[in-house]
Design an enzyme around this catalytic site. Structure first.
Site, PDB file in Angstrom:
ATOM      1  N   ILE A 138       7.703   7.187 -10.345  1.00 17.81           N
ATOM      2  CA  ILE A 138       6.230   7.244 -10.339  1.00 17.81           C
ATOM      3  C   ILE A 138       5.725   7.172 -11.785  1.00 17.81           C
ATOM      4  CG2 ILE A 138       4.222   8.680  -9.733  1.00 17.81           C
ATOM      5  CD1 ILE A 138       5.829   9.553  -7.230  1.00 17.81           C
TER       6      ILE A 138
ATOM      7  N   GLY B  35       6.325   7.529 -25.354  1.00 11.99           N
ATOM      8  CA  GLY B  35       7.161   7.286 -24.181  1.00 11.99           C
ATOM      9  C   GLY B  35       7.683   8.577 -23.604  1.00 11.99           C
TER      10      GLY B  35
ATOM     11  N   GLY C 256       0.809  -1.215   0.000  1.00 13.51           N
ATOM     12  CA  GLY C 256       0.000   0.000   0.000  1.00 13.51           C
ATOM     13  C   GLY C 256       0.843   1.267   0.000  1.00 13.51           C
TER      14      GLY C 256
ATOM     15  N   SER D 117       0.916  -3.576   5.252  1.00 11.15           N
ATOM     16  CA  SER D 117       1.290  -3.708   6.654  1.00 11.15           C
ATOM     17  C   SER D 117       1.828  -2.379   7.158  1.00 11.15           C
ATOM     18  CB  SER D 117       2.362  -4.798   6.786  1.00 11.15           C
ATOM     19  OG  SER D 117       3.059  -4.625   7.979  1.00 11.15           O
TER      20      SER D 117
ATOM     21  N   LEU E 232       8.641  -0.373  -7.006  1.00  8.84           N
ATOM     22  CA  LEU E 232       9.983  -0.810  -6.614  1.00  8.84           C
ATOM     23  C   LEU E 232      10.127  -2.322  -6.668  1.00  8.84           C
ATOM     24  CD1 LEU E 232      10.371   1.624  -3.573  1.00  8.84           C
ATOM     25  CD2 LEU E 232      11.274   1.919  -5.889  1.00  8.84           C
TER      26      LEU E 232
ATOM     27  N   ALA F  93       9.221  14.133  -6.484  1.00 10.75           N
ATOM     28  CA  ALA F  93       9.216  14.870  -7.741  1.00 10.75           C
ATOM     29  C   ALA F  93       8.664  13.971  -8.849  1.00 10.75           C
ATOM     30  CB  ALA F  93      10.633  15.312  -8.089  1.00 10.75           C
TER      31      ALA F  93
ATOM     32  N   THR G 257      11.720   9.501 -12.326  1.00 13.51           N
ATOM     33  CA  THR G 257      11.028   8.582 -13.239  1.00 13.51           C
ATOM     34  C   THR G 257      10.253   7.444 -12.579  1.00 13.51           C
ATOM     35  OG1 THR G 257      13.229   7.601 -13.500  1.00 13.51           O
ATOM     36  CG2 THR G 257      12.405   8.937 -15.304  1.00 13.51           C
TER      37      THR G 257
ATOM     38  N   LYS H  33       6.058  22.040 -10.896  1.00 11.41           N
ATOM     39  CA  LYS H  33       7.423  21.732 -11.349  1.00 11.41           C
ATOM     40  C   LYS H  33       7.495  21.922 -12.863  1.00 11.41           C
ATOM     41  CE  LYS H  33      10.628  17.878 -11.814  1.00 11.41           C
ATOM     42  NZ  LYS H  33      10.836  16.449 -11.631  1.00 11.41           N
TER      43      LYS H  33
HETATM   44  C1  LIG Z   1      15.915   7.788  -2.310  1.00 10.75           C
HETATM   45  C2  LIG Z   1      14.722   7.692  -3.190  1.00 10.75           C
HETATM   46  C3  LIG Z   1      14.207   8.836  -3.782  1.00 10.75           C
HETATM   47  C4  LIG Z   1      13.110   8.760  -4.640  1.00 10.75           C
HETATM   48  N1  LIG Z   1      12.656   9.885  -5.270  1.00 10.75           N
HETATM   49  C5  LIG Z   1      11.678   9.778  -6.196  1.00 10.75           C
HETATM   50  C6  LIG Z   1      11.209  10.901  -6.908  1.00 10.75           C
HETATM   51  O1  LIG Z   1      11.639  12.034  -6.685  1.00 10.75           O
HETATM   52  N2  LIG Z   1      10.254  10.708  -7.837  1.00 10.75           N
HETATM   53  C7  LIG Z   1       9.723   9.481  -8.096  1.00 10.75           C
HETATM   54  O2  LIG Z   1       8.890   9.350  -9.000  1.00 10.75           O
HETATM   55  N3  LIG Z   1      10.111   8.423  -7.392  1.00 10.75           N
HETATM   56  C8  LIG Z   1      11.074   8.525  -6.470  1.00 10.75           C
HETATM   57  N4  LIG Z   1      11.465   7.424  -5.767  1.00 10.75           N
HETATM   58  C9  LIG Z   1      10.758   6.167  -5.958  1.00 10.75           C
HETATM   59  C10 LIG Z   1       9.446   6.178  -5.200  1.00 10.75           C
HETATM   60  O3  LIG Z   1       9.683   6.404  -3.836  1.00 10.75           O
HETATM   61  C11 LIG Z   1       8.743   4.840  -5.359  1.00 10.75           C
HETATM   62  O4  LIG Z   1       8.669   4.508  -6.705  1.00 10.75           O
HETATM   63  C12 LIG Z   1       7.334   4.920  -4.831  1.00 10.75           C
HETATM   64  O5  LIG Z   1       7.311   5.379  -3.520  1.00 10.75           O
HETATM   65  C13 LIG Z   1       6.671   3.568  -4.896  1.00 10.75           C
HETATM   66  O6  LIG Z   1       7.106   2.718  -3.901  1.00 10.75           O
HETATM   67  P1  LIG Z   1       6.370   1.329  -3.774  1.00 10.75           P
HETATM   68  O7  LIG Z   1       4.923   1.578  -3.561  1.00 10.75           O
HETATM   69  O8  LIG Z   1       6.763   0.469  -4.913  1.00 10.75           O
HETATM   70  O9  LIG Z   1       7.031   0.697  -2.462  1.00 10.75           O
HETATM   71  P2  LIG Z   1       6.830   1.050  -0.905  1.00 10.75           P
HETATM   72  O10 LIG Z   1       6.520   2.460  -0.664  1.00 10.75           O
HETATM   73  O11 LIG Z   1       8.037   0.477  -0.228  1.00 10.75           O
HETATM   74  O12 LIG Z   1       5.555   0.210  -0.468  1.00 10.75           O
HETATM   75  C14 LIG Z   1       5.626  -1.166  -0.240  1.00 10.75           C
HETATM   76  C15 LIG Z   1       4.349  -1.644   0.413  1.00 10.75           C
HETATM   77  O13 LIG Z   1       4.384  -3.058   0.542  1.00 10.75           O
HETATM   78  C16 LIG Z   1       4.005  -3.421   1.843  1.00 10.75           C
HETATM   79  N5  LIG Z   1       4.620  -4.701   2.187  1.00 10.75           N
HETATM   80  C17 LIG Z   1       5.895  -5.094   2.006  1.00 10.75           C
HETATM   81  N6  LIG Z   1       6.074  -6.345   2.491  1.00 10.75           N
HETATM   82  C18 LIG Z   1       4.873  -6.730   2.980  1.00 10.75           C
HETATM   83  C19 LIG Z   1       4.401  -7.908   3.634  1.00 10.75           C
HETATM   84  N7  LIG Z   1       5.210  -8.942   3.904  1.00 10.75           N
HETATM   85  N8  LIG Z   1       3.115  -7.949   4.009  1.00 10.75           N
HETATM   86  C20 LIG Z   1       2.263  -6.924   3.790  1.00 10.75           C
HETATM   87  N9  LIG Z   1       2.651  -5.784   3.172  1.00 10.75           N
HETATM   88  C21 LIG Z   1       3.934  -5.684   2.795  1.00 10.75           C
HETATM   89  C22 LIG Z   1       4.477  -2.261   2.716  1.00 10.75           C
HETATM   90  O14 LIG Z   1       3.781  -2.225   3.928  1.00 10.75           O
HETATM   91  C23 LIG Z   1       4.116  -1.078   1.818  1.00 10.75           C
HETATM   92  O15 LIG Z   1       2.751  -0.763   1.990  1.00 10.75           O
HETATM   93  C24 LIG Z   1      12.515   7.500  -4.882  1.00 10.75           C
HETATM   94  C25 LIG Z   1      13.000   6.365  -4.246  1.00 10.75           C
HETATM   95  C26 LIG Z   1      14.092   6.440  -3.410  1.00 10.75           C
HETATM   96  C27 LIG Z   1      14.612   5.202  -2.743  1.00 10.75           C
END
Ligand SMILES: Cc1cc2nc3c(=O)[nH]c(=O)nc-3n(C[C@H](O)[C@H](O)[C@H](O)COP(=O)(O)OP(=O)(O)OC[C@H]3O[C@@H](n4cnc5c(N)ncnc54)[C@H](O)[C@@H]3O)c2cc1C
Length: 501
Positions: free
Chosen positions: A345, A433, A11, A37, A332, A48, A343, A76
């Site tokens: 998001i 793209g 989430g 979780s 991720l 960004a 890039t 932006k």
């Molecule tokens: C340093 C850094 C800077 C960034 N800056 C940018 C930016 O400027 N612009 C941009 O577009 N993107 C940026 N990103 C990327 C961006 O943060 C992610 O693409 C975005 O937040 C999506 O993350 P996510 O939802 O894939 O993962 P997460 O936010 O990690 O979410 C994972 C989810 O899975 C759940 N989960 C994991 N394991 C379990 C389990 N066993 N049971 C139940 N639930 C579980 C967690 O609770 C959480 O809800 C950046 C990333 C980093 C590391």
């Protein structure tokens, strides 16, 4: 046919973007069930974005001002790169075109011709609405009339990453998505097909599904941990594997652009939001320790810190395939490219769009899966090349880090693109793209990749008429930008931030 049971694992931004989009755009075709979780939490960075996010929000019927107020967003217009080609350099990668954005021949070709003939024309960024507005700290929404210069720029948002997912959650739940809180401790697969059939929570309950979307973040619970899909590691080109992130108070103007400032062993971001400024030092642990990076970001941030720095770890690359069996990785969980060009998001959005377009109507077929993987690979590969360009096209040799990236071998696909530009300023065209011509031109020229020649068709007009036309254009752009509102004032009027619910 019975509705397909879609289980979204995670989430964060990826999970709630997926749940909101599937629930909104495939109503009646799917039951969406998201598991997350709170104890694990989300990555919580990612502030960004690229202009494409506007169409995502629009498709979901999101009101822009309401969304910006809730996520404390700013506008932006592009990214300012400081100290990349050489220490002291600065250029903006703008959202929008150089010149009027019309015509068969790229504007920069005429500009190159005049420069190569030694005829005085202003720097290229004077011909970009977005660059000029950004430098003057002005903002207005673009015009929809393609004849007007005010239509030649785009914009994205800078927002609080911890507030976007909850905002989307409310939308997803209002449109029928269910949410279960809990940690997944086991994943069950069909003995014959190998497909995932359910995920099991700590309390023993199971959530069954037909299609699973892995949004579990770096842990990649389904794609990696369950299905063992290999990771293609790109860290020989993209060395950075850590970021030390730290918010600070905003001192001075709230700028309508992201700052990306080169550092001795990587770079730092500066992202102004309505209530604070995000900072982070993205670096390579081969060259710098986490402690040194934390100290460096504290020293570099341009305002009083609001929280201590925290370090995030990652590796550049992507899963070999993003859709395997009945699991689709989004966010991720499927791969990571450092946030140099904001890039991630965007990649989430493209993954969701491709998934919706190829959404299985009945059994999942190999052709749809293959097409999905082809589209996602293309996006990742292009962004990878664009990012590598920023490192390779530098004259810096002041630290072993910059010396390595300057002299490293680069992918053939990028070497060919750079050679084409060096010869005659030609940019490899994409029909669709991300990062079209103007983006590549901005980075090439901004980082001193200077073409020797130009498109011969740019020789047709007389030099006098071209010089006069360009001077007038730069003046018009300047005049229009000067007449726009200050960015901070625009935000206070259009979308003043509100407290989190
Ligand atoms: C340093 C850094 C800077 C960034 N800056 C940018 C930016 O400027 N612009 C941009 O577009 N993107 C940026 N990103 C990327 C961006 O943060 C992610 O693409 C975005 O937040 C999506 O993350 P996510 O939802 O894939 O993962 P997460 O936010 O990690 O979410 C994972 C989810 O899975 C759940 N989960 C994991 N394991 C379990 C389990 N066993 N049971 C139940 N639930 C579980 C967690 O609770 C959480 O809800 C950046 C990333 C980093 C590391």
């Amino acid at each position: 046919m019975a509705a397909k049971r879609v289980v979204v694992v995670g989430g964060g931004t990826a999970g709630w973007m997926t749940a909101a989009a599937v629930a909104s755009l495939l109503p009646g075709r799917c039951d969406v069930h998201l598991v997350e979780s709170e104890a694990i939490g989300i990555v919580g960075v990612g502030e960004a974005t690229l202009p494409h996010i506007r169409s995502f929000n629009e498709r979901l019927g999101i009101d822009e001002a309401d969304f910006m107020a809730a996520t404390r967003a700013t506008f932006k217009l592009g990214i300012e790169f400081v100290d990349w080609g050489r220490i002291g350099d600065s250029y903006i990668h703008p959202f929008g075109t150089f010149g009027p954005g019309t015509g068969e021949i790229d504007f920069h070709q005429f500009w190159l011709r005049l420069r190569q003939q030694g005829l005085g024309v202003p720097d290229l960024d004077h011909f970009s609405m977005a660059c000029t507005m950004a430098r003057m700290n002005r903002f207005a929404l673009p015009s929809t009339d393609p004849r007007r210069l005010e239509s030649t720029f785009g914009y994205a948002y800078q927002f609080d990453a911890t507030l976007y997912a909850p905002y989307l959650r409310a939308i997803a739940e209002a449109r029928g998505a269910r949410r279960t809180e809990g940690r997944i401790v086991a994943v069950h697969r069909d003995g014959e097909s190998g497909d995932v059939v359910s995920v099991q929570l700590e309390d023993g309950s199971r959530i069954e599904g037909d299609l699973f979307v892995d949004c579990s973040g770096f842990v990649s619970l389904l794609l990696d941990k369950t299905l063992g899909e290999p990771f293609e590691d790109w860290s020989k080109w993209l060395l950075n594997d850590r970021a030390a992130a730290m918010p600070c108070r905003t001192e001075g103007a709230v700028t309508p652009f992201t700052g990306v400032i080169a550092m001795p062993y990587g770079w730092r971001w500066r992202i102004p939001l309505q209530h604070r400024t995000g900072n982070g030092y993205v670096f390579s642990s081969q060259f710098l320790s986490e402690e040194e990076a934390m100290r460096a970001i504290e020293a570099a941030a341009e305002g009083e810190k609001i929280a201590d720095p925290r370090v995030l770890r990652f590796k550049a690359g992507r899963r070999r395939r993003s859709w395997v069996h009945n699991c689709v990785g989004v966010g991720l969980a499927s791969g990571f490219l450092e946030p140099l060009e904001s890039t991630s998001i965007y990649l989430i959005q493209q993954a969701i769009t491709a998934l919706l377009e190829l959404f299985p109507d009945g059994a999942i077929t190999g052709v749809e899966r293959d097409e999905y993987n082809r589209l996602i690979d293309l996006e990742y590969d292009r962004i990878r090349d664009f990012l590598i360009l920023h490192y390779h096209a530098t004259e810096r040799a002041d630290t072993p880090y910059w010396d390595y990236v300057r002299t490293m071998e680069i992918p053939d696909t990028l070497a060919e693109k750079m050679e084409l530009f060096r010869r005659r300023g030609r940019v490899v065209k994409y029909r669709e793209g991300v990062f079209l011509d103007a983006s590549w031109v901005a980075v090439y020229l901004g980082q001193r990749v200077i073409p020797q020649g130009h498109d011969l068709r740019a020789d047709a007009p007389s030099a006098e008429s071209l010089v006069a036309g360009m001077r007038k254009l730069a003046g018009d752009i300047q005049g229009i930008a000067a007449g726009m509102e200050d960015h901070g004032a625009y935000l206070r009027r259009y979308c003043p931030m509100r407290e989190a619910a």
